[in-house]
Design a protein around this motif. Structure first.
Motif, PDB file in Angstrom:
ATOM      1  N   VAL A  46       7.644   2.326   9.095  1.00 59.86           N
ATOM      2  CA  VAL A  46       7.146   0.954   8.979  1.00 59.86           C
ATOM      3  C   VAL A  46       7.611   0.299   7.684  1.00 59.86           C
ATOM      4  O   VAL A  46       7.915  -0.897   7.636  1.00 59.86           O
ATOM      5  CB  VAL A  46       5.597   0.960   9.074  1.00 59.86           C
ATOM      6  CG1 VAL A  46       5.026  -0.412   8.714  1.00 59.86           C
ATOM      7  CG2 VAL A  46       5.159   1.369  10.472  1.00 59.86           C
ATOM      8  N   ARG A  47       7.715   1.062   6.591  1.00 65.65           N
ATOM      9  CA  ARG A  47       7.993   0.482   5.288  1.00 65.65           C
ATOM     10  C   ARG A  47       9.479   0.366   4.947  1.00 65.65           C
ATOM     11  O   ARG A  47       9.849  -0.339   4.014  1.00 65.65           O
ATOM     12  CB  ARG A  47       7.289   1.309   4.202  1.00 65.65           C
ATOM     13  CG  ARG A  47       5.771   1.209   4.267  1.00 65.65           C
ATOM     14  CD  ARG A  47       5.097   1.974   3.156  1.00 65.65           C
ATOM     15  NE  ARG A  47       3.662   1.723   3.135  1.00 65.65           N
ATOM     16  CZ  ARG A  47       3.080   0.719   2.487  1.00 65.65           C
ATOM     17  NH1 ARG A  47       3.821  -0.121   1.795  1.00 65.65           N
ATOM     18  NH2 ARG A  47       1.776   0.562   2.522  1.00 65.65           N
ATOM     19  N   ARG A 103      12.639  -6.537   5.986  1.00 66.55           N
ATOM     20  CA  ARG A 103      11.353  -6.010   6.425  1.00 66.55           C
ATOM     21  C   ARG A 103      10.230  -6.844   5.851  1.00 66.55           C
ATOM     22  O   ARG A 103      10.208  -7.133   4.643  1.00 66.55           O
ATOM     23  CB  ARG A 103      11.186  -4.571   5.970  1.00 66.55           C
ATOM     24  CG  ARG A 103       9.868  -3.921   6.456  1.00 66.55           C
ATOM     25  CD  ARG A 103       9.189  -3.126   5.364  1.00 66.55           C
ATOM     26  NE  ARG A 103       8.704  -3.981   4.282  1.00 66.55           N
ATOM     27  CZ  ARG A 103       8.276  -3.512   3.107  1.00 66.55           C
ATOM     28  NH1 ARG A 103       8.321  -2.237   2.853  1.00 66.55           N
ATOM     29  NH2 ARG A 103       7.844  -4.349   2.166  1.00 66.55           N
ATOM     30  N   LEU A 139       6.143  -6.646   5.741  1.00 64.67           N
ATOM     31  CA  LEU A 139       5.006  -5.772   6.001  1.00 64.67           C
ATOM     32  C   LEU A 139       3.803  -6.624   6.392  1.00 64.67           C
ATOM     33  O   LEU A 139       3.273  -7.398   5.598  1.00 64.67           O
ATOM     34  CB  LEU A 139       4.694  -4.945   4.744  1.00 64.67           C
ATOM     35  CG  LEU A 139       3.870  -3.680   4.937  1.00 64.67           C
ATOM     36  CD1 LEU A 139       4.595  -2.685   5.839  1.00 64.67           C
ATOM     37  CD2 LEU A 139       3.588  -3.042   3.573  1.00 64.67           C
ATOM     38  N   ASN A 179       0.286  -0.481   8.401  1.00 67.40           N
ATOM     39  CA  ASN A 179       0.833   0.275   9.529  1.00 67.40           C
ATOM     40  C   ASN A 179       1.699  -0.560  10.464  1.00 67.40           C
ATOM     41  O   ASN A 179       2.122  -0.059  11.512  1.00 67.40           O
ATOM     42  CB  ASN A 179      -0.306   0.905  10.345  1.00 67.40           C
ATOM     43  CG  ASN A 179      -1.132   1.870   9.533  1.00 67.40           C
ATOM     44  OD1 ASN A 179      -0.588   2.690   8.803  1.00 67.40           O
ATOM     45  ND2 ASN A 179      -2.449   1.772   9.651  1.00 67.40           N
ATOM     46  N   LEU A 180       1.965  -1.806  10.101  1.00 61.85           N
ATOM     47  CA  LEU A 180       2.688  -2.697  11.004  1.00 61.85           C
ATOM     48  C   LEU A 180       3.682  -3.535  10.218  1.00 61.85           C
ATOM     49  O   LEU A 180       3.348  -4.084   9.168  1.00 61.85           O
ATOM     50  CB  LEU A 180       1.695  -3.621  11.736  1.00 61.85           C
ATOM     51  CG  LEU A 180       2.290  -4.629  12.724  1.00 61.85           C
ATOM     52  CD1 LEU A 180       2.916  -3.914  13.926  1.00 61.85           C
ATOM     53  CD2 LEU A 180       1.202  -5.608  13.192  1.00 61.85           C
ATOM     54  N   SER A 181       4.919  -3.622  10.734  1.00 61.15           N
ATOM     55  CA  SER A 181       5.928  -4.440  10.054  1.00 61.15           C
ATOM     56  C   SER A 181       6.854  -5.084  11.065  1.00 61.15           C
ATOM     57  O   SER A 181       7.004  -4.624  12.207  1.00 61.15           O
ATOM     58  CB  SER A 181       6.746  -3.599   9.072  1.00 61.15           C
ATOM     59  OG  SER A 181       7.533  -2.638   9.763  1.00 61.15           O
ATOM     60  N   PHE A 237       7.458  -2.659  14.337  1.00 65.03           N
ATOM     61  CA  PHE A 237       7.289  -1.223  14.101  1.00 65.03           C
ATOM     62  C   PHE A 237       5.825  -0.961  13.738  1.00 65.03           C
ATOM     63  O   PHE A 237       5.248  -1.660  12.895  1.00 65.03           O
ATOM     64  CB  PHE A 237       8.213  -0.752  12.977  1.00 65.03           C
ATOM     65  CG  PHE A 237       9.665  -0.932  13.302  1.00 65.03           C
ATOM     66  CD1 PHE A 237      10.416   0.137  13.754  1.00 65.03           C
ATOM     67  CD2 PHE A 237      10.275  -2.175  13.182  1.00 65.03           C
ATOM     68  CE1 PHE A 237      11.759  -0.023  14.073  1.00 65.03           C
ATOM     69  CE2 PHE A 237      11.611  -2.346  13.498  1.00 65.03           C
ATOM     70  CZ  PHE A 237      12.357  -1.270  13.943  1.00 65.03           C
ATOM     71  N   TYR A 238       5.256   0.064  14.377  1.00 64.05           N
ATOM     72  CA  TYR A 238       3.831   0.351  14.187  1.00 64.05           C
ATOM     73  C   TYR A 238       3.624   1.855  14.069  1.00 64.05           C
ATOM     74  O   TYR A 238       4.210   2.650  14.831  1.00 64.05           O
ATOM     75  CB  TYR A 238       3.017  -0.194  15.360  1.00 64.05           C
ATOM     76  CG  TYR A 238       1.540   0.139  15.290  1.00 64.05           C
ATOM     77  CD1 TYR A 238       0.731  -0.408  14.306  1.00 64.05           C
ATOM     78  CD2 TYR A 238       0.971   1.008  16.219  1.00 64.05           C
ATOM     79  CE1 TYR A 238      -0.613  -0.108  14.240  1.00 64.05           C
ATOM     80  CE2 TYR A 238      -0.385   1.315  16.170  1.00 64.05           C
ATOM     81  CZ  TYR A 238      -1.168   0.761  15.166  1.00 64.05           C
ATOM     82  OH  TYR A 238      -2.505   1.067  15.101  1.00 64.05           O
ATOM     83  N   ASN A 239       2.812   2.250  13.090  1.00 61.11           N
ATOM     84  CA  ASN A 239       2.464   3.655  12.894  1.00 61.11           C
ATOM     85  C   ASN A 239       0.995   3.850  13.225  1.00 61.11           C
ATOM     86  O   ASN A 239       0.121   3.218  12.624  1.00 61.11           O
ATOM     87  CB  ASN A 239       2.739   4.090  11.447  1.00 61.11           C
ATOM     88  CG  ASN A 239       2.325   5.520  11.182  1.00 61.11           C
ATOM     89  OD1 ASN A 239       1.175   5.797  10.895  1.00 61.11           O
ATOM     90  ND2 ASN A 239       3.276   6.426  11.285  1.00 61.11           N
ATOM     91  N   ASN A 266       4.710   7.016  16.093  1.00 63.27           N
ATOM     92  CA  ASN A 266       5.412   5.802  15.683  1.00 63.27           C
ATOM     93  C   ASN A 266       5.863   5.042  16.924  1.00 63.27           C
ATOM     94  O   ASN A 266       6.440   5.629  17.844  1.00 63.27           O
ATOM     95  CB  ASN A 266       6.629   6.139  14.828  1.00 63.27           C
ATOM     96  CG  ASN A 266       6.244   6.606  13.440  1.00 63.27           C
ATOM     97  OD1 ASN A 266       5.471   5.957  12.762  1.00 63.27           O
ATOM     98  ND2 ASN A 266       6.790   7.741  13.033  1.00 63.27           N
ATOM     99  N   SER A 305       8.039   1.550  18.278  1.00 63.93           N
ATOM    100  CA  SER A 305       8.970   0.490  17.893  1.00 63.93           C
ATOM    101  C   SER A 305       9.476  -0.223  19.137  1.00 63.93           C
ATOM    102  O   SER A 305       9.670   0.394  20.187  1.00 63.93           O
ATOM    103  CB  SER A 305      10.161   1.057  17.107  1.00 63.93           C
ATOM    104  OG  SER A 305      10.962   1.879  17.929  1.00 63.93           O
TER     105      SER A 305
END
Length: 822
Positions: free
Chosen positions: A117-118, A519, A521, A525-527, A574-576, A582, A584
């Motif tokens: 995510v990061r 990216r 953020l 947990n989400l980007s 993208f999410y964790n 994960n 995407s």
């Protein structure tokens, strides 16, 4: 991206460097048990939120403000280390991560930067070799390329092929690197296996979009494969015996723990087991004369690394692999009262790669890391065939020997020198820059024909050489990229790639190729990510087959054929989920220019002579959506991937129209691709793995109509009736099938289930493993080739029956292997 955007990035970069007064922490991250360096290991400072990852050699550098710091060093599957201290000077900390007791039975997928995510990077997936070894495979041979084919956005070719078609690109648009050195031919056994021996490999990273500026030379993907350095603490290895091949891997310290080695070897032995049966069959079909036939392939990987100090390390890597086919048979033999004669035929067919690299790592200071590389790579294809006849006469007593031979050779050879730098000036910038120069030598094809006649002591020789001369070219490139942190929410990776190619006294230069990754953020947990990449390619692969053949030839751009170019845009979410799964979703659009396609009716069969006159230059586009759900920790790991995509070509330049200048689907345009990969570890003694794939059928060009326009019924066959009193018309029907358009037929869908089971047992000096695998477990007849078969029945009328026939080559295939790890 215009000049104003680059100026803004430059101002942000220089301003932050000028006003920052930090200290730097640097060092290497390795595995405690073996000393093996860790690629993409995470370094995170909890208080500031700053972080970095170790590079391809395990080196990291992070610059932080003076004060208390709380550093976390982590790699999935290994125990996280914490270092909390007061930073008031530049500090070197070498980290050795250990496997925790609670993770000793956990299978991991690894640090997937693109799913992170990061990270500012997207469209990239990192797969440690441990995960690849859990994927069921053909004949139990763990295969890097086959594992990559299971990822979203990556398509396989025909059934069993090791070819890769990434986001609408062709197989020659993938840059495959082994320890940073290009590998031109990645196939064994005509594509059913790849040249990469899993026992020799540490890490595999696939880039399929938003390419960092340090990569160039190909339009569609980069596969960065890194070999094991070798254990600096203990000697250990692995032996595997399978149905078609055996493998050996051995590693350990050499003289001291500062020098390590790792060597792996693999060879098939079907030639040894089947030689008596094949030779007998050939002999029976050859009138009883003696005969022999053999086919095998082998790989040898070797690597030596030496640590001079914390600042200097040296690596020497090498690979050699070949496919070999040999035949030796008696053509005829007779004897009379006046003479006796004996004729033989011999053939040798060899193709494969040799490559080597020497790399020097030097830590110039705690912020600047340098890697220099000198490398060599070569792909060759050699075919020799000859006949020899010896006749002995009784009266007069004399001997006449006549021989004829033909040798065909082709290949490509590269010498490369390059330098790469990693620079971390402050917490907000991670900079990479470098340059390289490559000298290419192309030998498209050379044929040597020789006739030799010897009677007693007199010899007559005729020697002829035909073919294209060697073609030399020089390729240079340079790059600069910066990973910029604009606060805690926004991170930007921006860079430029420059390249030039000199061939036939013509210099092709690309405009600066911008690469951008963004990216944002949205939460912890989400980007949201977006990316853009411009790419150029200066080589083409000539092929006339749906499968990879050793006769496929690499040729450079010429005065008439310009470099291929592409522009790719991508975006995704993208999410964790609780650091367990994960997710995407990525979308992409790629435009491609200066692509080549064969003209209608043209083909290439092992000769490049006049190839420029057989191809047209056009353009293409590809777009799609990719979904990936990936579980990386726990006893159950794997992923679910889905791709919806479309890829098409357009050749509408005046005088170079294909398909009447209308757009047509590319050969491997497939609307839907689904992959499910699961591995579960029940205990240290037992684990299972399974994969299931489904895809829309490939495209092909078939004559689905006759000259009268009568269609072929896809349900199996149709009939058309022609009056026998009109023979001219009957002849026309037999010789003029009609193709409505390029790639006008869609093959049947492809789906397959593979399963494998591993039984492990701890012995006194190692671990024994039995592997049982089943490829295509429910025996689905997947299409390899589909063609139109026409049968004519003569009677009062001529009946022409047209039938679509499908050839399937890989049914259910069980296999078993035994391995011993010591």
């Amino acid at each position: 991206m215009n000049k104003q955007h680059f100026l803004l990035i430059f101002l942000i970069f220089t301003t932050s460097i000028i006003f920052a007064k930090p200290y730097t922490i640097s060092g290497y991250i390795t595995i405690n048990k073996s000393g093996e360096t860790l690629i993409n290991s995470t370094v995170f400072e909890k208080k500031s939120g700053s972080g970095t990852v170790s590079n391809s050699y395990g080196f990291y550098s992070i610059t932080l403000p003076k004060g208390n710091v709380d550093l976390k060093y982590s790699y999935v599957g290994l125990t996280t280390q914490s270092h909390d201290f007061y930073l008031d000077k530049d500090t070197v900390i070498n980290i050795r991560l250990s496997e925790g007791a609670e993770l000793s039975e956990v299978t991991v997928l690894g640090n997937s930067k693109g799913v992170d995510v990061r990270s500012s990077q997207m469209s990239v997936i990192n797969i440690p070799i441990a995960q690849i070894k859990t994927v069921p495979s053909l004949m139990g041979e763990n295969d890097v390329i086959k594992a990559l084919q299971l990822l979203p956005g990556v398509k396989a070719g025909v059934d069993g092929s090791a070819g890769m078609y990434v986001r609408g690109g062709g197989p020659d648009e993938n840059l495959l690197l082994l320890d940073g050195v290009p590998v031109y031919n990645v196939n064994h056994l005509f594509g059913f296996f790849s040249v990469f021996n899993a026992d020799a490999i540490k890490d595999v990273t696939l880039y399929k979009g938003s390419f960092p500026a340090r990569f160039g030379d190909r339009l569609s993907s980069v596969v960065d494969i890194r070999m094991n350095d070798g254990d600096n603490q203990h000697y250990h290895g692995n032996i595997t015996v399978g149905l078609i091949a055996s493998k050996l891997n051995f590693e350990g310290p050499l003289f001291s723990n500062k020098t390590t080695f790792n060597i792996s070897a693999r060879r098939t032995y079907a030639d040894l087991l089947l030689k008596p049966f094949i030779s007998k069959t050939i002999s029976q079909n050859n009138g009883g004369g003696d005969a022999s036939f053999a086919y095998y392939f082998y790989d040898i990987n070797a690597k030596i690394s030496h640590t001079f100090s914390d600042k200097d390390r040296l690596y020497l890597s090498a690979y050699s692999g070949d496919d070999v086919i040999t035949t030796d048979m008696q053509q005829y033999a007779y004897k009379s009262t006046e003479s006796s004669s004996n004729g033989r035929l011999k053939m040798g067919w060899y193709w494969g790669n040799v490559l080597g690299s020497l790399r020097w790592n030097h830590v110039i200071n705690n912020k600047l890391f340098m890697n220099t590389t000198a490398s060599y790579t070569r792909y060759r294809f050699d075919l020799s065939m000859g006949t020899k006849e010896i006749t002995k006469f009784v009266k007069p007593d004399s001997t006449v020997s006549q021989s004829s031979s033909m040798a065909y050779k082709s290949g490509i050879e590269d010498f490369t020198a390059k330098a790469d730098f990693d620079w971390s000036p402050n917490p907000n910038h991670d900079i990479k820059f470098g340059a390289n120069c490559t000298f290419h030598s192309f030998q498209p094809n050379v044929t040597v024909v020789q006739d030799k006649t010897t009677q007693n002591t007199t010899t007559q020789l005729a020697d002829t050489t035909i073919g294209d001369p060697k073609l030399y070219s020089q390729e240079t490139s340079a790059y600069f990229e910066d990973d910029i942190r604009l606060g805690s929410v926004v991170q930007l990776n921006a860079g430029l790639h420059f390249s030039g190619f000199l061939v036939q006294n013509k210099l092709y230069t690309s405009l600066p190729q911008p690469r951008v990754g963004l990216r944002i953020l949205l939460s912890d947990n989400l980007s949201f990510k977006a990316g853009y990449a411009s790419m150029s390619q200066y080589v083409h692969l000539l092929s006339s087959s749906n499968v990879s053949l050793p006769t496929d030839l690499w040729v450079p751009v010429t005065k008439r054929i310009p470099p291929m170019q592409s522009n790719q845009y991508s975006a995704g979410i993208f999410y964790n989920f609780r650091n367990i799964v994960n997710f995407s979703v990525e979308s992409y659009y790629k435009s491609m220019n200066n692509l080549i396609e064969y003209q209608d009716g043209a083909s290439f069969m092992g000769s490049t002579t006049g190839w420029e006159d057989k191809v047209y230059v056009g353009r293409g586009r590809a777009y799609g959506i990719e979904f990936l759900a990936q579980k990386t920790v726990g006893k159950t790991t794997g992923w679910i991937g889905y791709t919806w995509s479309k890829s098409e070509r357009l050749f509408d330049r005046p005088g170079q129209e294909i398909n009447d200048g209308l757009a047509f689907p590319s050969k491997y345009d497939r609307r839907h691709d689904v992959s499910l990969v699961v591995a579960h570890k029940f205990s240290s003694k037992f684990d299972i793995g399974a994969t299931w794939v489904y895809s829309t059928g490939n495209c092909g060009t078939l004559a689905l109509q006759n000259f009268k326009g009568t269609p072929i019924d896809h349900s199996i066959e149709t009939s058309s009736y022609i009056d026998v009193n009109n023979p001219a018309q009957s002849q026309l029907v037999q010789t003029l099938p009609y193709v409505t358009s390029r790639n006008n037929y869609r093959y049947n869908p492809y789906h397959r289930l593979d399963v494998s089971v591993n039984f492990h047992k701890q012995l006194k000096h190692g671990i024994r493993t039995w592997n049982i695998s089943v490829y295509n477990a429910y025996d689905n007849f997947n299409p390899f080739i589909t063609s139109v078969k026409t049968t004519y029945i003569y009677g009062a009328q001529i009946t022409a029956k047209h039938t679509l026939t499908q050839l399937s080559i890989l049914p259910i295939i069980p296999s078993v292997s035994y391995s011993y790890k010591f």
